[in-house]
Design an enzyme around this catalytic site. Structure first.
Site, PDB file in Angstrom:
ATOM      1  N   TYR A   1      50.569  45.918  52.819  1.00 58.99           N
ATOM      2  CA  TYR A   1      51.422  46.957  53.402  1.00 58.99           C
ATOM      3  C   TYR A   1      52.045  47.875  52.356  1.00 58.99           C
ATOM      4  O   TYR A   1      52.459  48.982  52.690  1.00 58.99           O
ATOM      5  CB  TYR A   1      52.556  46.315  54.210  1.00 58.99           C
ATOM      6  CG  TYR A   1      52.085  45.467  55.357  1.00 58.99           C
ATOM      7  CD1 TYR A   1      51.298  45.995  56.372  1.00 58.99           C
ATOM      8  CD2 TYR A   1      52.429  44.119  55.427  1.00 58.99           C
ATOM      9  CE1 TYR A   1      50.866  45.209  57.423  1.00 58.99           C
ATOM     10  CE2 TYR A   1      52.008  43.325  56.467  1.00 58.99           C
ATOM     11  CZ  TYR A   1      51.221  43.877  57.466  1.00 58.99           C
ATOM     12  OH  TYR A   1      50.799  43.092  58.505  1.00 58.99           O
TER      13      TYR A   1
ATOM     14  N   HIS B   1      42.955  38.443  35.156  1.00 57.41           N
ATOM     15  CA  HIS B   1      43.947  37.359  35.249  1.00 57.41           C
ATOM     16  C   HIS B   1      43.536  36.399  36.354  1.00 57.41           C
ATOM     17  O   HIS B   1      43.956  36.544  37.503  1.00 57.41           O
ATOM     18  CB  HIS B   1      45.320  37.972  35.545  1.00 57.41           C
ATOM     19  CG  HIS B   1      46.482  37.076  35.237  1.00 57.41           C
ATOM     20  ND1 HIS B   1      46.872  36.757  33.958  1.00 57.41           N
ATOM     21  CD2 HIS B   1      47.346  36.426  36.050  1.00 57.41           C
ATOM     22  CE1 HIS B   1      47.927  35.973  33.995  1.00 57.41           C
ATOM     23  NE2 HIS B   1      48.236  35.746  35.261  1.00 57.41           N
TER      24      HIS B   1
ATOM     25  N   ARG C   1      51.440  32.795  28.642  1.00 59.55           N
ATOM     26  CA  ARG C   1      51.996  32.822  29.993  1.00 59.55           C
ATOM     27  C   ARG C   1      53.481  33.118  30.021  1.00 59.55           C
ATOM     28  O   ARG C   1      53.917  34.004  30.746  1.00 59.55           O
ATOM     29  CB  ARG C   1      51.724  31.491  30.696  1.00 59.55           C
ATOM     30  CG  ARG C   1      52.144  31.466  32.156  1.00 59.55           C
ATOM     31  CD  ARG C   1      51.805  30.148  32.819  1.00 59.55           C
ATOM     32  NE  ARG C   1      50.391  29.830  32.732  1.00 59.55           N
ATOM     33  CZ  ARG C   1      49.855  28.707  33.190  1.00 59.55           C
ATOM     34  NH1 ARG C   1      50.641  27.798  33.752  1.00 59.55           N
ATOM     35  NH2 ARG C   1      48.568  28.471  33.094  1.00 59.55           N
TER      36      ARG C   1
END
Length: 746
Positions: A124, A80, A34
């Protein structure tokens, strides 16, 4: 009860053992999967999976954009299994040209800005890969790296990227794991590749001959010395001092402004402007008048000085100390090495590990290519056999029920060759095709020979690797817009503590504090007995009055023993009656004021409480930085601070008189110098307490004011009769000593 419904057996395990085992698993997962990047590709798993998912969607630089929501969905669904917000945040950073020196994602839409505004929602915005990402992933189709199953076993993902772009140091990284962290600033890719090319031939080459220092996407200046930079890179730990870039802009008629065009890496411009505005509003920097943000696509912060006579370097030095126009960017080169073990590397060790990885990639890609050549040559040999026996092959196909086995037996073909012949199209049966196949075969055989020689020769591998690195270096060279160095490396001294006197115009003033605590500062050194100086509100009267300069710091002593600091230039003007001093400091309304004097009046002060205890304090150590002041004298219960007396440079004796009209003198050397406390006993009393205290030069005698309007003083030259050890009771003062038991007007 069936076995499917049997309860899980309970294990009797010590709690600390169970907790430590589980926490260790969690810690290792956080470190390796991580938070820490791999030294070979400089990526964390989330970044690697993002780029891999975009590659699978064919989002090449030449292709169109796709919605970020599509990419995020694929990443969290296939590779993931974490929150979509964290994945999208990681993608946004890969697209921000002010956060990443070499962006890996080409974003279309609102991906945030340097002001600190966030990106638009992923529904967007759109994205595709950059050429840098393509270079980083080059070789994935050539067996250059291992693949592993995804979390659900349905897909495959690469363990790391094999491309020849030094991403770890070029783009940097940051992360916090359990018990360790990493922080790597970005560098110039061309400089890194030049250093890597040198390491290919000489593993002991000096990488600092090529790498000047960090190269931030926001530019700025690294002002550390070459020795400090070398030490930081050698240990893999340290920090770089980064300053904003600025210049003076002439506005004519002697006026000017300081223009900031580049800010330090990681500083949000919006917060920086707010901090600078706070400095102006709080008057923390008197020589700064205003700050304006005139930025558009380029940064332009305008800093206006208070006056045209202000020194530009002094202004900026002060701002470097007070704001984020100068920051320290940390270096903690803590990464996962080739064995996936976290360790702190030097710059040279990190580059050597990356170069070693490139040798492994070169060998794997070469062997993969040899395998492809062997497969193709095998098929070409089969095709040539077919062309030499074309009529017989056609006859076998037309007449035999199992043509493949017949061809294998008759022409000594392999199964793959026979299958390829049977799958050929009729249009391929042209006589000219034989010449093309022989030409292709000869080319492949020559290539195979070259690759086998490459595998057998370390010198050839070094030459090939240097040539390949040179291609990437030229793509991101200093002559390109992306590769040009942005951060200037130029040594500068440490930030200086600019004295207040350098920021304030020195002017004479007369400071007046009334008995009720109203303070004002009149311009010039006026007569302290003038009508203007003696103007007070009805019921009020004179308290303290003295001449000072606007650059002075004033000490105000309260009877509680706390000392407060006032800036002379910030006192209210002399018109009217001034303002209550309690509005400027945290002083209770019922607390009396013992003294008000400039810090510069005397180097040492004699502090005495009403119970006759006291000590000497350095005036500069009594300065308080906050409104709350500083506790200096801690009187015993029932006692109060009574006197603050400046000690003259030639004074060697102390004179103290009590309410019982007993006078005592003793050497000044018998008093301790302290920063806080009750002090020692100056004079012993049976009744009452201390009335006044002074210091004087014994050889010159003790002087006191006669009182009245004459202003005359009287001096007693021979003080032997009153000389005794500190703490004695003393004796009656000389004839003519004031009845108020005071050495002089205050």
């Amino acid at each position: 009860m069936t076995t499917d419904t049997l309860p899980t057996p309970i294990q009797d395990t010590p709690f600390d053992t169970a907790l430590s085992e589980r926490y260790l698993v969690y810690a290792l997962s956080t470190i390796t999967a991580r938070s820490l990047p791999d030294v070979r590709d400089g990526l964390k798993p989330v970044h690697r999976r993002l780029l891999w998912a975009m590659r699978a969607l064919r989002l090449d630089p030449a292709q169109g954009y796709k919605k970020c929501a599509r990419v995020v969905g694929d990443v969290i669904g296939k590779y993931h299994p974490h929150g979509d917000a964290s994945v999208y945040d990681a993608m946004v950073r890969l697209a921000q040209d002010f956060a990443l020196r070499y962006p890996l994602v080409d974003g279309q839409g609102n991906f945030g800005n340097i002001d600190g505004d966030g990106a638009a929602a992923y529904r967007y915005t759109e994205c595709r890969l950059t050429q840098v990402a393509i270079d980083l992933m080059a070789g994935l189709d050539d067996d250059a790296t291992d693949f592993r199953p995804t979390y659900n076993g349905e897909e495959q993902e690469p363990e790391l990227f094999p491309g020849m772009f030094p991403n770890l140091l070029a783009n940097g990284a940051s992360g916090i794991a359990v018990g360790m962290a990493t922080s790597i600033p970005p560098h110039n890719a061309a400089e890194l590749l030049n250093a890597a090319i040198a390491l290919v031939d000489d593993p002991e080459a000096d990488v600092l001959a090529f790498v000047q220092g960090p190269d931030f996407p926001t530019g700025g200046r690294v002002v550390d010395s070459a020795a400090a930079i070398a030490e930081t890179y050698a240990t893999g730990r340290g920090a770089f001092r980064v300053r904003a870039k600025w210049h003076v802009e002439d506005h004519g008629r002697g006026t000017w402004a300081a223009i900031v065009t580049e800010i330090p890496y990681g500083v949000q411009k919006g917060k920086l402007i707010e901090a600078l505005a706070t400095i102006v509003n709080d008057k923390k920097l008197p020589i700064l008048a205003d700050v304006n943000d005139e930025s558009d696509a380029e940064i332009r912060i305008v800093l206006e000085p208070r006056a045209r006579t202000v020194d530009a370097d002094t202004l900026m030095e002060s701002l470097f100390r007070l704001s984020d126009l100068e920051v320290k960017v940390p270096l903690n080169l803590n990464v996962l090495d080739a064995q996936r073990t976290p360790r702190v590397m030097s710059l040279k060790a990190a580059l050597q590990a990356w170069v070693a990885h490139q040798f492994v990639v070169l060998e794997r890609r070469t062997r993969h290519r040899l395998g492809k050549i062997a497969d193709r040559v095998e098929l070409l040999d089969g095709y040539l056999v077919a062309y030499l026996n074309l009529d017989r092959v056609i006859e076998i196909i037309r007449t035999e029920d199992e043509p493949k086995s017949v061809m294998i037996a008759e022409f000594s073909l392999t199964d793959r060759q026979a299958e390829a012949i049977l799958n050929m199209r009729l249009r391929s049966l042209r006589k000219l095709e034989e010449m093309e196949l022989r030409g292709e075969r000869d080319t492949l055989v020559a290539e195979r020979q070259g690759l086998e020689e490459l595998l057998a020769s370390e010198a050839l591998q070094r030459a090939r690797l240097k040539a390949d690195m040179a291609v990437i270096r030229d793509r991101y060279g200093p002559e390109t817009a992306l590769g040009k160095r942005r951060t200037e490396i130029s040594e500068a001294g440490p930030v200086r503590e600019i004295p207040l006197e350098a920021m304030i115009e020195r002017e004479p003033i007369t400071v007046i504090l009334s008995q009720r605590g109203w303070v004002r500062a009149m311009k010039g050194h006026i007569d302290l007995a003038s009508a203007e100086a003696l103007k007070f509100k009805e019921g009020d009267g004179p308290g303290f009055a003295f001449h000072a300069q606007t650059t002075d710091k004033l000490l105000l002593a309260a009877e509680t023993g706390r000392f407060y600091t006032l800036a002379a230039d910030k006192l209210p003007g002399g018109r009217g009656f001034g303002e209550p001093v309690r509005l400027m400091i945290d002083l209770e309304s019922d607390t009396g004021i013992v003294a008000l004097l400039p810090v510069s009046q005397a180097e040492r002060l004699l502090l005495a409480a009403s119970d006759g205890r006291g000590f000497i304090a350095l005036a500069r150590e009594l300065v308080a930085e906050t409104r709350k002041g500083k506790t200096v004298v801690t009187p015993r219960p029932g006692a109060k601070l009574r006197r603050v007396h400046p000690i003259g440079p030639a004074h060697d004796y102390v004179g103290v008189i009590g309410d019982n009209r007993k006078l005592l003198v003793f050497p000044l050397a018998e008093l301790p110098e302290m920063t806080r406390g009750q002090g020692v006993q100056l004079q012993r009393y049976r009744d009452g307490g201390l009335s006044d205290v002074t210091s004087f030069t014994y050889a010159a005698g003790l002087s006191w004011a006669m009182g009245g309007e004459t202003g005359r003083t009287r001096t007693e030259a021979d003080m032997n009769a009153w000389r005794a050890a500190r703490g004695a009771a003393g004796r009656m003062p000389p004839t003519g000593f004031p009845r108020d038991n005071s050495f002089g007007a205050r």
